[in-house]
Design a protein around this motif. Structure first.
Motif, PDB file in Angstrom:
ATOM      1  N   GLY A  49      20.250   9.757  -9.454  1.00 61.96           N
ATOM      2  CA  GLY A  49      19.616  10.333  -8.277  1.00 61.96           C
ATOM      3  C   GLY A  49      20.661  10.759  -7.272  1.00 61.96           C
ATOM      4  O   GLY A  49      21.677  10.094  -7.076  1.00 61.96           O
ATOM      5  N   ILE A  50      20.416  11.896  -6.635  1.00 57.69           N
ATOM      6  CA  ILE A  50      21.305  12.398  -5.588  1.00 57.69           C
ATOM      7  C   ILE A  50      20.739  11.902  -4.259  1.00 57.69           C
ATOM      8  O   ILE A  50      19.602  12.228  -3.908  1.00 57.69           O
ATOM      9  CB  ILE A  50      21.390  13.934  -5.625  1.00 57.69           C
ATOM     10  N   ARG A  97      16.896  11.136  -1.164  1.00 55.80           N
ATOM     11  CA  ARG A  97      15.579  11.038  -1.794  1.00 55.80           C
ATOM     12  C   ARG A  97      15.601  11.182  -3.313  1.00 55.80           C
ATOM     13  O   ARG A  97      14.636  10.824  -3.978  1.00 55.80           O
ATOM     14  CB  ARG A  97      14.621  12.028  -1.148  1.00 55.80           C
ATOM     15  N   GLY A  98      16.671  11.673  -3.889  1.00 52.85           N
ATOM     16  CA  GLY A  98      16.760  11.750  -5.340  1.00 52.85           C
ATOM     17  C   GLY A  98      16.837  10.383  -5.998  1.00 52.85           C
ATOM     18  O   GLY A  98      16.414  10.208  -7.138  1.00 52.85           O
ATOM     19  N   SER A 157      23.121   6.296  -8.758  1.00 49.56           N
ATOM     20  CA  SER A 157      23.134   7.279  -7.681  1.00 49.56           C
ATOM     21  C   SER A 157      24.482   7.973  -7.679  1.00 49.56           C
ATOM     22  O   SER A 157      25.503   7.382  -8.036  1.00 49.56           O
ATOM     23  CB  SER A 157      22.867   6.618  -6.330  1.00 49.56           C
ATOM     24  N   ASP A 161      16.859  15.233  -7.974  1.00 48.41           N
ATOM     25  CA  ASP A 161      16.914  15.513  -6.538  1.00 48.41           C
ATOM     26  C   ASP A 161      15.531  15.907  -6.052  1.00 48.41           C
ATOM     27  O   ASP A 161      14.637  16.199  -6.849  1.00 48.41           O
ATOM     28  CB  ASP A 161      17.931  16.619  -6.250  1.00 48.41           C
ATOM     29  N   ASP A 162      15.367  15.921  -4.731  1.00 44.18           N
ATOM     30  CA  ASP A 162      14.053  16.242  -4.181  1.00 44.18           C
ATOM     31  C   ASP A 162      13.802  17.743  -4.121  1.00 44.18           C
ATOM     32  O   ASP A 162      12.776  18.220  -4.571  1.00 44.18           O
ATOM     33  CB  ASP A 162      13.834  15.574  -2.818  1.00 44.18           C
ATOM     34  N   THR A 188      24.164  21.741  -3.775  1.00 46.74           N
ATOM     35  CA  THR A 188      24.159  20.292  -4.001  1.00 46.74           C
ATOM     36  C   THR A 188      24.355  19.986  -5.476  1.00 46.74           C
ATOM     37  O   THR A 188      25.110  19.078  -5.834  1.00 46.74           O
ATOM     38  CB  THR A 188      22.836  19.676  -3.500  1.00 46.74           C
ATOM     39  N   VAL A 189      23.729  20.747  -6.333  1.00 51.71           N
ATOM     40  CA  VAL A 189      23.862  20.530  -7.777  1.00 51.71           C
ATOM     41  C   VAL A 189      25.287  20.844  -8.226  1.00 51.71           C
ATOM     42  O   VAL A 189      25.871  20.113  -9.029  1.00 51.71           O
ATOM     43  CB  VAL A 189      22.829  21.364  -8.557  1.00 51.71           C
ATOM     44  N   ALA A 196      27.305  17.993  -7.347  1.00 51.94           N
ATOM     45  CA  ALA A 196      27.032  16.865  -8.247  1.00 51.94           C
ATOM     46  C   ALA A 196      27.781  17.028  -9.571  1.00 51.94           C
ATOM     47  O   ALA A 196      28.319  16.054 -10.117  1.00 51.94           O
ATOM     48  CB  ALA A 196      25.531  16.741  -8.496  1.00 51.94           C
ATOM     49  N   VAL A 254      13.947  18.249 -10.494  1.00 54.04           N
ATOM     50  CA  VAL A 254      13.705  18.311  -9.053  1.00 54.04           C
ATOM     51  C   VAL A 254      12.214  18.239  -8.780  1.00 54.04           C
ATOM     52  O   VAL A 254      11.399  18.709  -9.575  1.00 54.04           O
ATOM     53  CB  VAL A 254      14.290  19.590  -8.406  1.00 54.04           C
TER      54      VAL A 254
END
Length: 188
Positions: A50-51, A54-55, A78, A115-116, A123-124, A127, A144
């Protein structure tokens, strides 16, 4: 230090139109979990990362659904991407979050990043860079809750809870009970 009570639901409800309520989110995560299992042909060698923020709870929820179906605990971790972002000058960063890689690592495994909201793709990309410093997965996929479009980078989610076409001027707010005391997705 004592634990803080969760915020009251009224305090965490964003303004705007409700796109997903608690039941919609539950259904979307169940569908995503089944899609992950089908694509992976089971839970073997699967790791969910999870990112933050909220991920991480979303990844835990997906892992719980997979365990209910397969009877196998899927490792969940995480992956903080704060220091890997390429837009730190434009957007002030929050403080670094915790990165926790499950025992056994990610080398040679199928990693599903969770991710949310998928928006620009930055963001990806961050990651993926962060994962390069940790190990070398066999396969990386992306799940997502909401894909709102507007990519700056050629990144596509493999598993999507809700495609939500939106204008760049609109805001999408995700709230999860674990962090916010309220559950839903809103657009304003």
């Amino acid at each position: 230090m004592s634990a803080q009570p969760p915020p009251s639901p009224e305090a965490g409800v964003p303004e705007g139109r409700t796109v997903l309520d608690e039941r919609d989110i539950a259904r979307a995560l169940t569908r995503i979990s089944h899609e992950i299992l089908e694509r992976n042909k089971g839970a073997a060698d699967l790791v969910l990362l999870g990112i933050p923020s909220r991920g991480v709870p979303l990844a835990r929820r997906v892992a719980a659904r997979i365990a209910a179906v397969e009877g196998v605990e899927v490792p969940v971790g995480s992956l903080d991407v704060t220091m890997y972002r390429d837009d730190l000058r434009k957007h002030p960063a929050r403080g670094p979050q915790h990165t926790e890689i499950p025992p056994g690592g990610i080398d040679g495994r199928t990693v599903v990043l969770v991710d949310d909201v998928l928006y620009s793709g930055r963001t990806v990309r961050a990651a993926l860079d962060a994962m390069n410093d940790i190990g070398r997965p066999d396969v990386v996929r992306l799940a997502v809750l909401v894909d709102r479009g507007h990519r700056d980078l050629p990144i596509r989610a493999d598993h999507v809870g809700k495609n939500l076409p939106s204008a760049r001027t609109e805001r999408v707010a995700v709230r999860l009970s674990e962090l916010d005391g309220v559950e839903g997705v809103w657009i304003s």
